[in-house]
Motif scaffolding. Structure first.
Motif, short mmCIF file in Angstrom:
data_model
loop_
_atom_site.label_atom_id
_atom_site.label_comp_id
_atom_site.label_asym_id
_atom_site.label_seq_id
_atom_site.Cartn_x
_atom_site.Cartn_y
_atom_site.Cartn_z
N UNK A 140 0.83 -1.22 0.00
CA UNK A 140 0.00 0.00 0.00
C UNK A 140 0.85 1.26 0.00
N UNK A 141 1.91 1.25 -0.82
CA UNK A 141 2.74 2.44 -0.96
C UNK A 141 3.85 2.57 0.04
N UNK A 142 3.90 1.75 1.08
CA UNK A 142 4.97 1.83 2.07
C UNK A 142 6.25 1.17 1.54
N UNK A 143 7.42 1.68 1.93
CA UNK A 143 8.66 0.98 1.57
C UNK A 143 8.76 -0.36 2.29
N UNK A 144 9.58 -1.23 1.76
CA UNK A 144 9.66 -2.60 2.27
C UNK A 144 10.09 -2.63 3.74
N UNK A 145 11.10 -1.83 4.11
CA UNK A 145 11.59 -1.90 5.49
C UNK A 145 10.52 -1.47 6.49
N UNK A 146 9.76 -0.43 6.16
CA UNK A 146 8.72 0.01 7.09
C UNK A 146 7.58 -1.00 7.18
N UNK A 147 7.25 -1.64 6.06
CA UNK A 147 6.21 -2.66 6.09
C UNK A 147 6.60 -3.84 6.96
N UNK A 148 7.87 -4.27 6.86
CA UNK A 148 8.34 -5.39 7.69
C UNK A 148 8.38 -5.00 9.16
N UNK A 149 8.84 -3.79 9.45
CA UNK A 149 8.90 -3.32 10.85
C UNK A 149 7.51 -3.27 11.45
N UNK A 150 6.54 -2.76 10.69
CA UNK A 150 5.16 -2.70 11.20
C UNK A 150 4.62 -4.12 11.45
N UNK A 151 4.93 -5.03 10.54
CA UNK A 151 4.47 -6.41 10.69
C UNK A 151 5.08 -7.05 11.94
N UNK A 152 6.37 -6.85 12.15
CA UNK A 152 7.05 -7.43 13.31
C UNK A 152 6.55 -6.81 14.61
N UNK A 153 6.31 -5.49 14.60
CA UNK A 153 5.81 -4.84 15.82
C UNK A 153 4.45 -5.41 16.24
N UNK A 154 3.60 -5.71 15.27
CA UNK A 154 2.31 -6.31 15.60
C UNK A 154 2.48 -7.69 16.20
N UNK A 155 3.42 -8.46 15.65
CA UNK A 155 3.63 -9.81 16.17
C UNK A 155 4.26 -9.79 17.56
N UNK A 156 5.15 -8.84 17.81
CA UNK A 156 5.79 -8.76 19.12
C UNK A 156 4.77 -8.48 20.23
N UNK A 157 3.72 -7.75 19.91
CA UNK A 157 2.70 -7.45 20.91
C UNK A 157 1.83 -8.66 21.23
N UNK A 158 1.83 -9.66 20.33
CA UNK A 158 0.95 -10.81 20.50
C UNK A 158 1.69 -12.12 20.76
N UNK A 159 3.02 -12.07 20.84
CA UNK A 159 3.79 -13.30 21.06
C UNK A 159 5.00 -12.96 21.92
N UNK A 160 5.71 -14.01 22.33
CA UNK A 160 6.91 -13.84 23.17
C UNK A 160 8.19 -14.04 22.35
N UNK A 161 8.11 -13.88 21.05
CA UNK A 161 9.27 -14.08 20.19
C UNK A 161 10.13 -12.81 20.18
N UNK A 162 11.45 -13.01 20.25
CA UNK A 162 12.41 -11.92 20.16
C UNK A 162 12.83 -11.77 18.69
N UNK A 163 12.44 -10.66 18.06
CA UNK A 163 12.77 -10.42 16.65
C UNK A 163 14.02 -9.55 16.57
#
Length: 343
Positions: free
Chosen positions: A216-239
């Motif tokens: 949706x127009x976002x650069x790749x690095x920001x899209x991955x960071x947003x995706x990882x931030x969402x997962x960190x809030x819902x899991x105990x995985x260290x990214x």
């Protein structure tokens, strides 16, 4: 040791020594024939053997040096050919060979250079086709969304619904045994907790697929960071992320790489039971390198590769861009995914 002496260099030395042996026999036979038939005064048996000894000593040194030198030059050129093949296997089609000798090896090198150009053109064609397919995919976005919903509905039916059914069965059994057999009820409640955790993990993986197909127009690095931030809030995985800024790649490559990362994280959530995930992206020699690893359970790659829809999707997306997809894993030793995509 046997493999070493079978190399080209030692083959040249053996051929030189074989020539030395033949010339030694011919020369010795010639001198002995002259001595027996003509009996010249200047030629004696002692002189013959002294001359042959000196000839053999000097010729032996010259033969070894000549064989080592000639074989070494040829070996170096074959090493360059082998390195070029390795570069092609790793997806680096811009590498070229330059020989000046004008012999058969130079002809092979020129043919390999032509092969590299053809492969490079093929990669460009694949990426152009990927761009065209990306445009078609955007135009048929609604159809893709419907297919994705149907697939997730099947996953919900096959995985989560069955786990919830098992959860209800265990709960009912535990309630019935609570007064009569509390130990058995406790054991069944532990199974309930385990099934609930598995259902939660499966649901997170499915929700990960519900994210937008495109960046949706976002650069790749920001899209991955947003995706990882969402997962960190819902899991105990260290990214652990290593993402360069301002990647100079096309929109199609960004979207494919984002979907590959998304698919890999979904597989990790579902199956790995990992506590640490590493995602690294880098640009090197006109290539985009993507590395994803985890410290989870691991699996048998040969068995899982045939059955896993996620692995097939990641491999297909890599090959659509002319890239290479490699995965390494073994039980209880984590999983490592490495992808190279020409830019």
């Amino acid at each position: 040791m046997n493999h070493r002496f079978a190399s080209i260099r030692y083959s040249y030395i053996r051929s030189q020594l074989y020539g030395l042996f033949l010339s030694f026999i011919v020369l010795l036979a010639t001198l002995l024939t002259i001595y027996v038939l003509l009996e010249p005064t200047w030629l004696t048996i002692k002189g013959i053997f002294l001359f042959m000894f000196l000839y053999f000593l000097v010729a032996l040194i010259v033969s070894i040096y000549a064989g080592f030198k000639s074989g070494g030059d040829l070996k170096y050129r074959f090493d360059y050919l082998s390195t070029q093949i390795t570069q092609f296997a790793n997806g680096n089609y811009q590498s070229r060979l330059h020989f000046q000798e004008g012999d058969e090896i130079t002809r092979v090198a020129n043919e390999m250079n032509a092969l590299g150009e053809a492969l490079q053109d093929q990669v460009k064609s694949l990426q152009r086709m990927a761009d065209e397919r990306a445009d078609m995919a955007k135009n048929s976005y609604k159809t893709a969304v419907m297919e994705e919903r149907q697939r997730i509905a099947r996953d919900l039916h096959d995985a989560v619904s069955q786990q919830l059914f098992a959860l209800a069965m265990f709960s009912e059994a535990a309630i019935k045994q609570l007064d009569e057999a509390p130990e058995l009820a406790k054991k069944q409640m532990m199974e309930v907790a385990k099934a609930a955790l598995q259902s939660q993990t499966e649901m997170r993986a499915l929700l990960l697929h519900l994210r937008p197909v495109y960046l949706s127009g976002e650069p790749l690095d920001k899209g991955i960071i947003k995706l990882v931030n969402e997962l960190q809030q819902k899991s105990h995985i260290d990214f652990q992320l290593s993402l360069p800024d301002n990647l100079n790649i096309t929109e199609t490559i960004e979207e494919h790489v984002f979907r590959i990362v998304q698919e890999a994280l979904a597989n990790i959530l579902r199956h790995s039971n990992a506590s640490k995930v590493v995602i690294q992206i880098s640009n090197r020699s006109d290539e985009l390198l993507l590395h994803i690893s985890d410290n989870g359970n691991g699996f048998n790659v040969d068995e899982e590769r045939k059955a896993s829809y996620g692995l097939k999707t990641m491999k297909e997306r890599s090959e659509e861009l002319g890239g290479t997809f490699r995965i390494r894993s073994s039980e209880r030793e984590g999983t490592y995914v490495d992808i190279r995509i020409p830019c």
